[in-house]
Each structure stands twice: as C-alpha cells, then as structure tokens.
Design an enzyme around this catalytic site. Structure first.
Site, PDB file in Angstrom:
ATOM      1  N   CYS A 143      -5.864  29.771  85.704  1.00 18.54           N
ATOM      2  CA  CYS A 143      -5.049  29.551  86.886  1.00 18.54           C
ATOM      3  C   CYS A 143      -3.569  29.640  86.502  1.00 18.54           C
ATOM      4  O   CYS A 143      -3.175  29.258  85.412  1.00 18.54           O
ATOM      5  CB  CYS A 143      -5.283  28.211  87.567  1.00 18.54           C
ATOM      6  SG  CYS A 143      -6.980  27.946  88.065  1.00 18.54           S
TER       7      CYS A 143
ATOM      8  N   ARG B  32      -4.352  34.869  83.971  1.00 15.32           N
ATOM      9  CA  ARG B  32      -4.837  33.498  83.780  1.00 15.32           C
ATOM     10  C   ARG B  32      -5.914  33.109  84.793  1.00 15.32           C
ATOM     11  O   ARG B  32      -6.482  32.013  84.719  1.00 15.32           O
ATOM     12  CB  ARG B  32      -3.669  32.513  83.889  1.00 15.32           C
ATOM     13  CG  ARG B  32      -2.635  32.708  82.800  1.00 15.32           C
ATOM     14  CD  ARG B  32      -1.510  31.730  82.984  1.00 15.32           C
ATOM     15  NE  ARG B  32      -1.955  30.383  82.704  1.00 15.32           N
ATOM     16  CZ  ARG B  32      -1.755  29.755  81.562  1.00 15.32           C
ATOM     17  NH1 ARG B  32      -1.105  30.355  80.601  1.00 15.32           N
ATOM     18  NH2 ARG B  32      -2.179  28.530  81.382  1.00 15.32           N
TER      19      ARG B  32
ATOM     20  N   TRP C  68      -8.717  30.584  89.070  1.00 19.24           N
ATOM     21  CA  TRP C  68     -10.014  30.797  88.442  1.00 19.24           C
ATOM     22  C   TRP C  68     -10.843  29.592  88.866  1.00 19.24           C
ATOM     23  O   TRP C  68     -10.559  28.463  88.472  1.00 19.24           O
ATOM     24  CB  TRP C  68      -9.872  30.841  86.917  1.00 19.24           C
ATOM     25  CG  TRP C  68     -11.120  31.174  86.177  1.00 19.24           C
ATOM     26  CD1 TRP C  68     -11.578  32.420  85.866  1.00 19.24           C
ATOM     27  CD2 TRP C  68     -12.062  30.242  85.625  1.00 19.24           C
ATOM     28  NE1 TRP C  68     -12.744  32.332  85.161  1.00 19.24           N
ATOM     29  CE2 TRP C  68     -13.074  31.008  85.000  1.00 19.24           C
ATOM     30  CE3 TRP C  68     -12.164  28.854  85.597  1.00 19.24           C
ATOM     31  CZ2 TRP C  68     -14.165  30.432  84.359  1.00 19.24           C
ATOM     32  CZ3 TRP C  68     -13.252  28.275  84.960  1.00 19.24           C
ATOM     33  CH2 TRP C  68     -14.229  29.065  84.349  1.00 19.24           C
TER      34      TRP C  68
ATOM     35  N   ASN D 200      -3.131  23.267  88.679  1.00 20.47           N
ATOM     36  CA  ASN D 200      -4.031  23.678  87.600  1.00 20.47           C
ATOM     37  C   ASN D 200      -4.618  22.424  86.996  1.00 20.47           C
ATOM     38  O   ASN D 200      -3.913  21.431  86.857  1.00 20.47           O
ATOM     39  CB  ASN D 200      -3.248  24.374  86.468  1.00 20.47           C
ATOM     40  CG  ASN D 200      -2.794  25.753  86.851  1.00 20.47           C
ATOM     41  OD1 ASN D 200      -3.181  26.264  87.888  1.00 20.47           O
ATOM     42  ND2 ASN D 200      -1.964  26.343  86.014  1.00 20.47           N
ATOM     43  N   GLY D 201      -5.869  22.485  86.568  1.00 23.01           N
ATOM     44  CA  GLY D 201      -6.478  21.312  85.952  1.00 23.01           C
ATOM     45  C   GLY D 201      -7.635  20.822  86.793  1.00 23.01           C
ATOM     46  O   GLY D 201      -8.099  21.524  87.699  1.00 23.01           O
TER      47      GLY D 201
ATOM     48  N   GLU E 124     -17.588  38.630  66.449  1.00 27.29           N
ATOM     49  CA  GLU E 124     -16.430  38.990  67.261  1.00 27.29           C
ATOM     50  C   GLU E 124     -16.631  40.357  67.929  1.00 27.29           C
ATOM     51  O   GLU E 124     -16.235  40.562  69.080  1.00 27.29           O
ATOM     52  CB  GLU E 124     -15.158  38.954  66.394  1.00 27.29           C
ATOM     53  CG  GLU E 124     -13.881  39.419  67.065  1.00 27.29           C
ATOM     54  CD  GLU E 124     -13.493  38.628  68.314  1.00 27.29           C
ATOM     55  OE1 GLU E 124     -14.127  37.617  68.632  1.00 27.29           O
ATOM     56  OE2 GLU E 124     -12.535  39.061  68.988  1.00 27.29           O
TER      57      GLU E 124
ATOM     58  N   LYS F 251     -16.489  40.977  71.943  1.00 27.41           N
ATOM     59  CA  LYS F 251     -15.578  41.929  72.610  1.00 27.41           C
ATOM     60  C   LYS F 251     -16.364  42.844  73.535  1.00 27.41           C
ATOM     61  O   LYS F 251     -15.974  43.097  74.658  1.00 27.41           O
ATOM     62  CB  LYS F 251     -14.818  42.795  71.591  1.00 27.41           C
ATOM     63  CG  LYS F 251     -13.739  42.117  70.816  1.00 27.41           C
ATOM     64  CD  LYS F 251     -12.496  41.797  71.591  1.00 27.41           C
ATOM     65  CE  LYS F 251     -12.555  40.464  72.264  1.00 27.41           C
ATOM     66  NZ  LYS F 251     -12.371  39.267  71.513  1.00 27.41           N
TER      67      LYS F 251
ATOM     68  N   GLU G 224     -17.677  41.043  76.705  1.00 31.72           N
ATOM     69  CA  GLU G 224     -16.585  40.623  77.599  1.00 31.72           C
ATOM     70  C   GLU G 224     -16.059  41.762  78.463  1.00 31.72           C
ATOM     71  O   GLU G 224     -15.861  41.589  79.660  1.00 31.72           O
ATOM     72  CB  GLU G 224     -15.393  40.131  76.771  1.00 31.72           C
ATOM     73  CG  GLU G 224     -15.443  38.697  76.392  1.00 31.72           C
ATOM     74  CD  GLU G 224     -14.196  38.318  75.617  1.00 31.72           C
ATOM     75  OE1 GLU G 224     -13.511  37.408  76.067  1.00 31.72           O
ATOM     76  OE2 GLU G 224     -13.918  38.934  74.576  1.00 31.72           O
TER      77      GLU G 224
ATOM     78  N   HIS H 259     -36.468  38.012  61.670  1.00 33.64           N
ATOM     79  CA  HIS H 259     -37.095  36.741  62.066  1.00 33.64           C
ATOM     80  C   HIS H 259     -37.213  36.610  63.580  1.00 33.64           C
ATOM     81  O   HIS H 259     -37.370  35.506  64.097  1.00 33.64           O
ATOM     82  CB  HIS H 259     -36.301  35.564  61.487  1.00 33.64           C
ATOM     83  CG  HIS H 259     -36.320  35.524  59.991  1.00 33.64           C
ATOM     84  ND1 HIS H 259     -37.453  35.231  59.262  1.00 33.64           N
ATOM     85  CD2 HIS H 259     -35.351  35.796  59.073  1.00 33.64           C
ATOM     86  CE1 HIS H 259     -37.173  35.297  57.968  1.00 33.64           C
ATOM     87  NE2 HIS H 259     -35.910  35.642  57.826  1.00 33.64           N
TER      88      HIS H 259
ATOM     89  N   LYS I 108      -7.837  34.033  81.014  1.00 39.26           N
ATOM     90  CA  LYS I 108      -7.170  33.708  79.755  1.00 39.26           C
ATOM     91  C   LYS I 108      -6.856  32.220  79.757  1.00 39.26           C
ATOM     92  O   LYS I 108      -6.486  31.674  80.783  1.00 39.26           O
ATOM     93  CB  LYS I 108      -5.878  34.520  79.679  1.00 39.26           C
ATOM     94  CG  LYS I 108      -5.243  34.569  78.312  1.00 39.26           C
ATOM     95  CD  LYS I 108      -5.892  35.604  77.466  1.00 39.26           C
ATOM     96  CE  LYS I 108      -5.219  35.770  76.118  1.00 39.26           C
ATOM     97  NZ  LYS I 108      -6.147  36.401  75.167  1.00 39.26           N
TER      98      LYS I 108
HETATM   99  C1  F6R Z   1     -12.354  36.166  73.712  1.00 35.26           C
HETATM  100  C2  F6R Z   1     -11.429  35.138  74.096  1.00 35.26           C
HETATM  101  C3  F6R Z   1     -11.929  33.718  74.189  1.00 35.26           C
HETATM  102  C4  F6R Z   1     -10.904  32.805  73.492  1.00 35.26           C
HETATM  103  C5  F6R Z   1     -11.285  31.338  73.677  1.00 35.26           C
HETATM  104  C6  F6R Z   1     -10.319  30.424  72.957  1.00 35.26           C
HETATM  105  O1  F6R Z   1     -11.763  37.405  73.687  1.00 35.26           O
HETATM  106  O2  F6R Z   1     -10.312  35.405  74.323  1.00 35.26           O
HETATM  107  O3  F6R Z   1     -13.184  33.555  73.616  1.00 35.26           O
HETATM  108  O4  F6R Z   1     -10.847  33.152  72.146  1.00 35.26           O
HETATM  109  O5  F6R Z   1     -11.309  31.023  75.037  1.00 35.26           O
HETATM  110  O6  F6R Z   1      -9.015  30.592  73.428  1.00 35.26           O
HETATM  111  P1  F6R Z   1      -7.766  30.079  72.620  1.00 35.26           P
HETATM  112  O7  F6R Z   1      -7.690  30.886  71.362  1.00 35.26           O
HETATM  113  O8  F6R Z   1      -6.604  30.294  73.523  1.00 35.26           O
HETATM  114  O9  F6R Z   1      -8.006  28.630  72.302  1.00 35.26           O
END
Ligand code: F6R
Length: 619
Positions: A2, A27, A73, A99-100, A482, A486, A489, A505, A614
């Site tokens: 948000c 965000r 969000w 937000n929150g 990772e 990616k 996502e 397994h 984000k």
């Molecule tokens: C994946 C991604 C998320 C963040 C996670 C932690 O691409 O961006 O998995 O890594 O939400 O976020 P931060 O690093 O901001 O604590």
C-alpha cells in the site's frame, strides 16, 4: 505494501497525488483513490484496479489545495470500489488513507454499530475514519486523530484531511513508514520517498508514535501524547532518476542490468587490501565482540531469506562459525531460545517487512544482539537493529527482487570475510576473496551480455512449460530456491526448488518431457554428484538446463550453449568462473533473466505480478 501520498499547498493537489500514486503503485495495485478538499467541500474518487483506471474515470472538476491518495494491496476486504481508500466518516467531512492493520477492528466496529454508525466498507481503515469523524466536529483535527489512535491496537501510516479545516493535513505513524517532504509553499507526505523526490530533497522521517500537522508553509511534529518533537528536515540521497525506466521496458529488466553498478556500490570503500579483510563501518562490533560469537543466525522472508541461506554458507565457510538461516515468521512464532553469544542478522531489502521486524523485536526483547543487512537507509528494521551493513543497491521498484538479492549475497561475503579474518581465515585467502569480489561487477556484466541466448531458452524451453524444477546442492541450492521464486513470481509458471539429492525421494515422480529442470552446477567438489542428478532426470526423459561456472565441456555437454544441443542438456548457461565461495552471486543472474524472459514471452505484467506487492508490512 500500500502507498500513501498527501499534499497541501498553493497549487492543485490532484496532479501531485496522481503522480505520487503512479510512483508508489509498486507497493500495491489492486485499487486506488484520492480525496481532495477545496472551496466546494470534500471530493473523493476511488476505484478497484490500477491508478490508470482511476485517472481514466477522474471527474474534470476534481480540484483542491489539500488532498490524500492511496494505492492498495487488500488485507481486510476484497479490492472493490467501496473498499478502496480514502475512507470517509459518516458526516462525509473526514477522509483517511491508511497503511497497516487495525487489530481490534472487529471490536471497534461493534462499538460503532452500537452507537448507530453504519460502516459501508469491509475495511479496518473505515473504523479510524469514523473514530476521527465523531471527534473532529468539536476539536482540532490533530487532537481528534490523537484520540482516535489511542483506541487503536495495530499498525498505521495514516493521512487525514477534513474539509472544514482545509488549512491542514494530519499524518501519524506506528509501524508503517511516513515521510514528510518540505517544499516551497507546499508540503508533501508519502509512505516512501519515491513519491517525494520529484518535488523536494528535504525530508523528515516520522518515528513510531509520532504525529505531524502540515500546513502549506509550515509543519509541526509531536509525539502521540502531544509533546513537540521538533524534527528538522534532512537531505535525502535518493534522486528522481532512481525511479526512471532509463530506456528499459520494465523495472525488473532495468534492475537486473544495474547489477554491475549496484554490486560495485555494495563493495565501494569496503575492501581493505592492507589487512586482507572487509571494512564495514556500520557494524558496531569490535574484533573482541566478534571473537565471542559462537553462532550466527540469519532471518528474513522470501528472497531475503534465500539470500540469507547463501549468506549462512559464506559465513560458516569463511569464519567456521556455525551459521544458518530461517524464515523470520517461523522463528518469531516458535518461542526461540535466544543465546547471548549468537549474532542474529535480520535481512531485508525494504527494511519494513513486518515478520522480519517482529523477529528483531523478539530477539531484542529477550536480550539478544541483532544486526541488519538492509537496503533502505533509515528504514524501520535498520533503525531497530541500530547497527549493520547497508547493501547500497539503491531503490528497488520491481516487485521481484533482483539487484537487492545479489547485493545482499555480496554484503554477506563482506561480513563473512570480516568475521573470517578476525578468526582463522589467513591473509592469502582474504586477498583471494578480495580479488574475487573486485572482479564481480565485470563478471556480472559478462553474464548480462549473454542475455539473448538466455532469452531464447526462456522462450523455447521454460515459457511453454506448466511447471519447472530447480535443483542444486549446497551453494547451488540457495540459488535454485531464488531461481524458482523468480520464475513463479513473474511468469506464474509453477516452480519448485529442491536440494538435488532430494529429487529421487519424491519429486522425481513428476519429472518427464513436459517438466524442465534447471540444475545449478557450481564448479566445485559436488559437480559429479550434480551430473548424477542430471542423469536421473534424463532417464525419465526430462529436459535439463544447466547453469554453471564450470569450463566448456566439463558437464559432458560437448560445448552446447543453446537449445537444440547435443541431447544431454536442453541448454547450458555459462557464467564466468569466480572464487568458489562467490559463485552464487553469478549463478543467480541467468536465472533472473530466465524468469524475466519467460514472463515476457507469456505477456505478463512483469513489474506488477498478480496478488503481490513490494514491501510486505502486514503479517
Ligand atoms: C521476491 C521478493 C520477496 C521479498 C520478501 C522480503 O522477489 O521480493 O520475497 O524478498 O517479501 O522483502 P524484504 O527484503 O523487503 O524484507
């Protein structure tokens, strides 16, 4: 998660709010809205969907000298027009963007209902609007906000206006960032400097339990119990260009390509050749403190956790201090034993992730030492940790982390080198690693130059698949996790990562010609073991893509570097050789490009993947 914007000044708030929302859309992007107050009272416009949908339907006569905006969000209530922020009180004079999470929202809703106030939305935020509204008719807006917040249990970054008092904008913070921007004849507010830097570089970060009253030409800050805090503006280092696409079609692509520069920044001024160590100025721990460390525990979420897994291997490998990584959310809820001689490390790009912050608070509450490995300067987690290592990757806009993942692993290499050199790591190894670290930006550049070949593999092998496996051993496993993250996502292709030996397994049951497997093969003592896993997959007619820093031919691939090769691999993606400990830094980059180009081939909205946002500031 948000975004909030606010403006008060001599101009029209609407274009400023819209531009701010566009900056903050990463965000949260399931609904958006603005509220402005002017001569003709309060005007609110909000919509489910993107900021562009909001703009497309914005009435022409929407103007005002003070206003707030929000991009959402969803947490409480579906993303609908009604649930979009800002929310109004029953009188229609007060508007709130938040937000929150209000944890006692159900209880407060019941109380309001008993007082005859019907809430129109499913959100927790509307409760705040109603609580402020009940009081605002009879007292200063800031006092009404203060009283309302005294009833709230939970977290907030809050912006409030009242059309009966268009000379002020009130904001408050508890657990969710609020930044003031000091302009000429105008003041701005945002949950992220991204929305401010086009207007001013003079910013004030509110602390938790702080409230600010903004007018066009002045502002005042207070504690929630009304004591003045007299906060002075500071110059932000973040520039507007950090938020430009710079010729790229999306931020993920831009940020992948920034990595030679951002890794150079992570390393800048930190390689100490004289003592063959790393110099970390933000680490408030003496050599004697570090000698007392018996264990290192790394905590983070998502990609930050995966970077932490790679970091734990670096720390344990170079310093021989036992180290491991755990997801912050699991850690905080399992009533962990906190050891005085364990060094806890919280990892976060945004520095605002709720679960990571809560883990830090739990460690501190039990008397443990915790440092941060954080990207965002001045963020909540950085502040809460007090000391640590900034990764200096610069603002990351793409929801999918790329440059921050890479720089976090590099920051752990620096920390591991520093810890190692306090202990048994000799100067020869120290110098070897410094040379390796120094060469990383150039080596990443070389990986990026192979983008076309990687894009072909993404289009031809990955994009047509409904599902993919990513496997690796030890260093390769963190990279595989990772890589799978990616891909799922941004492309929405189902992807799972396994330690290579675990395939047999259970997951091998799913391997076949339609499920490609990406095998991460560092050129280390486990190379033959990885090749054995490749054979297990091939025996089930599975397609294999290898990502390796081993020399050409070392995987028995006959020099194949693209699709349609010698039959053993669908493709081999090769990165330059580096010091073995640093291999994860380079092996991760082709996987970022693989995910990006698979998503592109499938026509996905790369910077705004569905259901995500984000900076996850809620539980
Ligand atoms: C994946 C991604 C998320 C963040 C996670 C932690 O691409 O961006 O998995 O890594 O939400 O976020 P931060 O690093 O901001 O604590």
């Amino acid at each position: 998660m948000c975004g909030i914007v606010g403006y008060i000044g001599s101009g029209d708030a609407v274009p400023v709010l819209i531009e701010g929302l566009q900056r903050l859309e990463y965000r949260g992007y399931d609904s958006a809205g603005i509220a402005v107050a002017g001569r003709s009272g309060l005007k609110v416009h909000k919509r489910a969907g993107r900021v562009d949908d909001l703009v497309a339907t914005l009435p022409k006569r929407h103007r005002g000298g003070v206003g707030i905006g929000h991009t959402r969000w969803a947490t409480h209530g579906e993303p609908t027009d009604v649930n979009a922020h800002p929310h109004l009180d029953a009188s229609g004079h007060v508007a709130v963007a938040h937000n929150g999470i209000v944890e006692n929202a159900a209880e407060l809703r019941a109380k309001l209902a008993a007082e005859g106030i019907d809430l129109v939305s499913d959100t927790d935020t509307e409760v705040i609007a109603q609580l402020v509204g009940i009081r605002a008719a009879d007292m200063a807006l800031e006092d009404a906000v203060r009283e309302a917040l005294s009833m709230i249990v939970g977290t907030y970054g809050l912006a409030v206006i009242d059309d009966r008092r268009p000379d002020r904008l009130v904001v408050a913070r508890n657990g969710s960032p609020v930044v003031l921007g000091v302009g000429r004849g105008a003041h701005h507010v945002a949950s992220d400097v991204a929305a401010l830097v086009r207007h001013t570089d003079q910013v004030v970060h509110l602390d938790d339990h702080e409230l600010a009253v903004l007018h066009a030409d002045s502002y005042r800050t207070f504690t929630l119990d009304a004591r003045p805090t007299d906060k002075q503006p500071a110059t932000t280092e973040v520039t507007a260009t950090a938020f430009d696409l710079a010729g790229h079609d999306d931020y993920m692509h831009k940020e992948i390509h920034e990595q030679p520069t951002t890794v150079a920044r992570t390393l800048s001024g930190r390689l100490d050749r004289r003592f063959a160590t790393a110099h970390l100025g933000g680490l408030d721990l003496s050599a004697r403190d570090l000698l007392g460390v018996r264990r290192v525990k790394i905590l983070g979420c998502g990609s930050a956790y995966y970077a932490g897994l790679a970091g734990a291997l670096l720390v344990e490998g170079l310093s021989r201090i036992p180290a491991d990584a755990e997801t912050a959310s699991e850690f905080r809820y399992r009533n962990p034993v906190i050891d005085a001689d364990t060094l806890y490390v919280a990892v976060s790009q945004s520095g605002e992730t709720f679960d990571t912050l809560a883990a830090v608070q739990e460690i501190k509450r039990k008397g443990g030492d915790v440092i941060g490995v954080v990207n965002a300067p001045g963020s909540t987690i950085a502040g809460e940790c007090g000391s640590g290592v900034y990764i200096h990757a610069g603002p990351e806009v793409s929801v999918a982390s790329t440059k921050s993942f890479t720089s976090t692993v590099v920051a752990f290499a620096l920390l591991a080198l520093h810890l190692g050199r306090v202990r048994d790591l000799g100067p020869g190894d120290g110098t070897r690693l410094i040379d390796g670290l120094d060469a990383l930006p150039g080596a990443i550049d070389e990986v990026l130059r192979a983008e076309d070949a990687i894009a072909t593999v993404a289009r031809e092998v990955i994009a047509p698949a409904a599902s993919a496996f990513f496997i690796g051993r030890v260093r390769g496993y963190a990279v595989a996790l990772e890589g799978a993250q990616k891909l799922k996502e941004v492309s929405y292709i189902h992807a799972e990562a396994y330690p290579a030996a675990e395939l047999k397994h259970g997951p091998l049951a799913l391997v076949g010609p339609e499920v490609p497997t990406v095998v991460v093969v560092p050129d280390d003592h486990l190379l033959d073991k990885n090749l054995a896993s490749v054979e297990e997959i091939r025996a089930r007619r599975g397609l294999v893509i290898a990502v390796t820093d081993a020399p050409a031919g070392a995987l028995g691939e006959g020099g194949t570097t693209g699709p349609g090769g010698d039959g053993r691999f669908a493709a081999v993606l090769r990165v330059p050789r580096t010091e073995p400990e640093l291999a994860p830094v380079l092996l991760g980059v082709p996987l970022q490009l693989l995910a990006h180009h698979a998503a592109l081939a499938l026509g996905r909205d790369i910077d705004r993947p569905r259901n995500l946002a984000k900076s996850v500031t809620v539980e």
